[in-house]
Design a protein around this motif. Structure first.
Motif, PDB file in Angstrom:
ATOM      1  N   HIS A  34       4.705   6.111  -4.862  1.00 19.49           N
ATOM      2  CA  HIS A  34       5.082   5.882  -6.217  1.00 19.49           C
ATOM      3  C   HIS A  34       5.376   7.283  -6.917  1.00 19.49           C
ATOM      4  N   TYR A  73       1.416  14.148  -4.922  1.00 22.62           N
ATOM      5  CA  TYR A  73       0.524  14.908  -5.223  1.00 22.62           C
ATOM      6  C   TYR A  73       0.401  16.153  -3.946  1.00 22.62           C
ATOM      7  N   PHE A  74       0.204  15.446  -2.736  1.00 23.66           N
ATOM      8  CA  PHE A  74       0.206  16.245  -1.643  1.00 23.66           C
ATOM      9  C   PHE A  74       1.119  17.165  -1.258  1.00 23.66           C
ATOM     10  N   TRP A 133       3.800   5.095  11.341  1.00 23.28           N
ATOM     11  CA  TRP A 133       2.289   4.826  11.169  1.00 23.28           C
ATOM     12  C   TRP A 133       1.322   3.644  11.591  1.00 23.28           C
ATOM     13  N   LEU A 190       0.710  -1.267   0.055  1.00 25.72           N
ATOM     14  CA  LEU A 190       0.117   0.022   0.161  1.00 25.72           C
ATOM     15  C   LEU A 190       0.884   1.292  -0.084  1.00 25.72           C
ATOM     16  N   TRP A 191       1.813   1.378   0.969  1.00 24.40           N
ATOM     17  CA  TRP A 191       2.717   2.549   1.053  1.00 24.40           C
ATOM     18  C   TRP A 191       3.685   2.614  -0.322  1.00 24.40           C
ATOM     19  N   ARG A 192       3.946   1.450  -0.877  1.00 24.57           N
ATOM     20  CA  ARG A 192       4.745   1.438  -2.143  1.00 24.57           C
ATOM     21  C   ARG A 192       3.897   2.317  -3.305  1.00 24.57           C
ATOM     22  N   THR A 193       2.527   1.947  -3.179  1.00 16.24           N
ATOM     23  CA  THR A 193       1.719   2.727  -4.196  1.00 16.24           C
ATOM     24  C   THR A 193       1.670   4.456  -3.743  1.00 16.24           C
ATOM     25  N   LEU A 194       1.586   4.506  -2.488  1.00 16.45           N
ATOM     26  CA  LEU A 194       1.522   5.997  -1.809  1.00 16.45           C
ATOM     27  C   LEU A 194       2.723   6.668  -2.475  1.00 16.45           C
ATOM     28  N   THR A 243       5.225   9.010  -9.717  1.00 16.79           N
ATOM     29  CA  THR A 243       4.461   9.605 -10.699  1.00 16.79           C
ATOM     30  C   THR A 243       2.809   9.295 -10.251  1.00 16.79           C
ATOM     31  N   TYR A 244       2.463   8.135  -9.936  1.00 16.36           N
ATOM     32  CA  TYR A 244       1.009   8.098  -9.542  1.00 16.36           C
ATOM     33  C   TYR A 244       0.543   8.055  -8.074  1.00 16.36           C
ATOM     34  N   GLY A 245       1.574   8.287  -7.122  1.00 14.65           N
ATOM     35  CA  GLY A 245       1.513   8.243  -5.806  1.00 14.65           C
ATOM     36  C   GLY A 245       0.763   9.342  -5.414  1.00 14.65           C
ATOM     37  N   ALA A 246       0.023   9.364  -4.050  1.00 18.65           N
ATOM     38  CA  ALA A 246      -0.870  10.385  -3.489  1.00 18.65           C
ATOM     39  C   ALA A 246       0.228  11.218  -2.749  1.00 18.65           C
TER      40      ALA A 246
END
Lengths: 284, 335
Positions: B169, B177-178, B206, B163-167, B171-174
Motif C-alpha cells: 500500500h 516505509y522501509f 516469497w 497480505l501483500w496488498r497491505t504491504l 501510504t500505509y504499507g510497510a
C-alpha cells in the motif's frame, strides 16, 4: 604465518557475510507473517497511519470479536472444515486403494506405467482449464452452491497426488509380510485393510494433511461454485478486497485464524515434507 | 536361515488364531516354504481384485477430469454467451481458435505468463540453490530456518495476496516505509504498470522459494560424502566441487524441482486475483486470469474454453519434455 592469518581472517569475514545475507533473507521471509499477526492485534486507527507502526506498543482483541460477529462466519468455518475433511477422506480412500493396486505386480508393467503417467498428467493441468466445464456441468446438475460440488472438484484435484504419494509409501513397506499373508490365504482386501494400511499409517496421515491443506486453501473453484450456503473461508477473505479493504485489522484477524491451524498441521508433516512437495519423487 | 533363527518354533506350531497381521508377520519371520503352492492358484483372483481396487479411482478421474476436459474441448468449437438468458451454444468450428491466434489480448497475456513463469522460477531457483547450499553446509540452526520457511509456503494463497496488498500500500504499507529509511521515495508498486508484474513475481518468489530450498537441501544431503572428501583431498575449490560434483549428481532432483515449479507457476491465480486482478490495465493478466475474466465474468464460454485448451496444449508440451527427460534418466540408471 602472516599469510595463513590473513587467510583465516578472510574466511571468517566470508563466513560472517554469509550469515548476514542468510539472516537478511530470513527476516524478509518472516516479515510478512509478522506484519499479518501484529495487524490482527492493532487498533483500527493504528492500521491506517503513515508511517506504519512496525512495532506496536498497544494491542486489542477487538478485531477477533469483530470477525466472530461477521454474518454466518461460523457456518463458513464449518463449510471449510467439512469440505476439506470429506474431500480428504474420499481422496485418501480411493487414492490409497488405487496406489495399493499399482504397488502390486499383478498388473502388466506397461499398463501400470500408462496409468501412472496419465494420473500425473491430470494433476499437471492448471485448475483454470477445468474451471469452465466444471462451472457449466455443476450448474447443469443443479449443484451450484452445494458442499458436494466442492468436495467433488477438490477430490478430483487431490486424487492423483494421493495416488502418487501413497504409492511411494507402500513401496517402502517390506514385501515379505505381504507375501507371507498371501501364503496364509488372506485376500487382497484383507491384506490391504489389516496389514498394509496399519503399517503405512504415518504415510496416510501425511498425505491426509497435505490434501486437507489444499482443500482448506482452495479458492478458484470455491469462488465460482459457491455463493452462500457452501461458501468457504478463502472466498470470505477475498471478499474483503471489494467490500471493506481498509478494515485491515479484521481481515488480518480472520486470515490469522485461518492460517494458524494449517501451520500447526504443516509442522506435523515436516519429516515427510519434501516427499509431499515432490509427489514422492524425492525422499528425505 | 529359517531353521537357524527360529529353532524353538517349528512350522507346525505357528499361531492358527489371531489377526491376519500377526499370522502374516509370523510367516515372514519363520519363513514360507510350506505354502508355496497356493500362490499360483489365487493369482487370477488377485489380478481381478487389483483391478477392482484401482477401478473407483480411475472411474472418478474419468468423470471429474477427463470428461470435463473433453466437454470443454467440445465447447471450444461453439459460440455461447451464457449470460444471455436461454442462450444456446452455436457451432462455429475453429473460429474461436483462429480468432485467438490473431487476438492481441491473448498474445500479450501469453507473453505476460511466460515472463512471469521464467523470471519467477529462475530467481527462485538461483536463490533457492544458494540458500540450500548454505543451509546444508554452513549453518547450524536448521530447525528454526525450516519453521520460518514453512510459513509462507503453507500460507493460504488468497491470504498471501491480501497480505501483500497491505504491504505494498502506497501510504500505509510497510514496504514504502522501509525503502524510505534508505532514502528511496514512495512507490505505488501494484498500481504502477512498470512495477506491478515485478511486485507479483516478488510475492510468488516469497511464497514458493521454500519449495526449492527444501527439495534441493534434501537432494544435497543424500549425495555420497566420499566424493567430497576425495575432492577436498585433491585440493578442489568450493566452486569446483559445486560444478564438478554437486551439480551433475543433483541433476535428477533439479529436474524434479524445475518441473514442479514451472507447472505450479503457470497455475498462479489466487495471488494475482487478490493482489492486482490482472491490473493495472492488463499488465499482470496471466492466462489464468484472462480465462477467468472471459469465462466466469463475461460468460464467453466457447472463447474461454478455446483459451483453456491452448493453455493445456502449451503446458502439456513442457510437461512431456520434462517427464521424458526424467524417465530417460531413470531407465539409463537402471540399465
Amino acid at each position: 604465518m602472516a599469510a595463513v592469518r590473513t587467510l583465516v581472517s578472510q574466511q571468517r569475514l566470508g563466513r560472517l557475510l554469509l550469515y548476514l545475507v542468510t539472516a537478511a533473507v530470513l527476516v524478509a521471509v518472516a516479515f510478512p507473517a509478522y506484519w499479518l499477526v501484529t495487524t490482527a492485534f492493532k487498533y483500527e486507527v493504528d492500521t491506517i497511519v503513515s508511517p506504519p507502526i512496525i512495532l506496536p506498543l498497544r494491542g486489542t482483541l477487538r478485531n477477533f470479536t469483530d470477525v466472530l460477529r461477521v454474518e454466518h462466519i461460523g457456518q463458513f468455518f464449518l463449510n471449510s472444515a467439512l469440505i476439506a475433511l470429506v474431500s480428504t477422506g474420499l481422496g485418501v480412500l480411493l487414492g490409497s486403494m488405487a496406489a495399493y493396486s499399482l504397488s502390486k505386480v499383478y498388473m502388466a508393467y506397461r499398463i501400470r506405467q500408462v496409468i501412472m503417467i496419465w494420473i500425473l498428467i491430470v494433476r499437471i493441468f492448471p485448475p483454470i482449464t477445468t474451471a469452465i466445464p466444471y462451472f457449466v456441468i455443476i450448474r447443469g446438475l443443479n449443484l451450484s452452491d452445494t458442499h458436494v460440488a466442492l468436495i467433488l472438484t477438490h477430490t478430483a484435484f487431490t486424487l492423483p497426488f494421493v495416488i502418487w504419494l501413497m504409492l511411494g509409501f507402500f513401496q517402502d513397506l517390506p514385501d515379505a509380510i505381504d507375501k507371507a499373508a498371501v501364503m496364509d490365504g488372506c485376500s487382497l482386501w484383507q491384506r490391504f485393510c489389516q496389514i498394509t494400511l496399519p503399517l503405512a499409517l504415518p504415510g496416510i496421515a501425511v498425505t491426509a494433511i497435505f490434501t486437507f491443506i489444499y482443500s482448506w486453501n482452495e479458492f478458484l473453484y470455491a469462488s465460482m461454485l459457491t455463493s452462500r450456503t457452501a461458501k468457504t473461508l478463502p472466498v470470505v477473505i477475498a471478499g474483503y478486497m471489494s467490500d471493506k479493504f481498509l478494515r485491515w485489522g479484521e481481515m488480518s484477524a480472520l486470515a490469522a485464524m485461518m492460517v494458524i491451524p494449517v501451520m500447526i498441521f504443516a509442522g506435523l508433516t515436516q519429516r515427510y515434507l519434501v516427499r509431499g512437495l515432490t509427489f514422492g519423487a524425492v525422499k528425505e | 536361515m529359517t531353521n537357524g533363527l527360529a529353532p524353538s518354533h517349528p512350522e507346525g506350531a505357528e499361531p492358527s488364531s489371531g489377526s491376519p497381521r500377526i499370522r502374516a508377520a509370523w510367516r515372514a519371520l519363520v519363513g514360507h516354504t510350506a505354502a508355496a503352492g497356493v500362490v499360483v492358484q489365487d493369482h487370477r483372483r488377485e489380478r481381478l481384485m487389483s483391478w477392482l481396487f484401482i477401478a473407483p479411482a480411475l472411474l472418478f478421474l474419468l468423470l471429474t477430469s477427463v470428461y470435463p476436459l473433453l466437454y470443454s474441448l467440445r465447447l471450444s468449437f461453439f459460440s455461447w454467451n451464457m449470460s444471455v438468458p436461454n442462450s444456446q451454444p452455436v457451432f462455429v468450428g475453429l473460429r474461436n481458435y483462429t480468432r485467438l491466434f490473431s487476438d492481441p489480448v491473448f498474445q500479450s497475456s501469453l507473453k505476460t505468463t511466460l515472463i512471469f513463469v521464467t523470471s519467477a522460477v529462475t530467481l527462485e531457483f538461483l536463490l533457492g540453490m544458494a540458500l540450500a547450499l548454505l543451509v546444508t553446509t554452513r549453518i547450524r540452526v536448521v530447525g528454526l530456518i525450516r519453521t520460518l520457511l514453512l510459513v509462507p509456503l503453507m500460507m493460504t494463497p488468497v491470504v498471501a495476496g491480501v497480505l501483500w496488498r497491505t504491504l505494498y500500500h502506497s501510504t500505509y504499507g510497510a514496504i514504502n516505509y522501509f525503502i524510505g529509511l534508505v532514502g528511496i521515495p514512495s512507490q505505488t508498486w501494484t498500481g504502477n504498470p512498470e512495477q506491478a508484474l515485478a511486485a507479483v513475481i516478488t510475492v510468488e518468489i516469497w511464497q514458493q522459494m521454500p519449495v526449492v530450498i527444501f527439495i534441493l537441501a534434501a537432494g544435497i544431503q543424500s549425495l555420497p560424502l566420499d566424493f567430497y572428501k576425495a575432492a577436498r583431498v585433491d585440493g578442489a575449490s568450493a566452486w569446483q566441487i559445486f560444478r564438478e560434483i554437486t551439480l551433475p549428481l543433483l541433476k535428477p532432483v533439479i529436474l524434479v524441482v524445475l518441473l514442479l515449479r514451472i507447472m505450479d507457476a503457470f497455475r498462479i491465480f489466487d495471488v494475482i486475483y487478490t493482489l492486482t486482478f490482472g491490473g493495472p490495465g492488463r499488465v499482470t493478466e496471466v492466462l489464468s486470469i484472462l480465462i477467468y475474466k472471459n469465462g466466469l465474468q463475461f460468460f464467453q464460454i466457447g472463447k474461454a474454453s478455446a483459451m483453456s485448451w491452448l493453455f493445456l496444449l502449451f503446458i502439456f508440451v513442457i510437461a512431456i519434455f520434462f517427464i521424458r527427460e526424467l524417465q530417460g534418466r531413470e531407465q539409463g540408471g537402471t540399465a
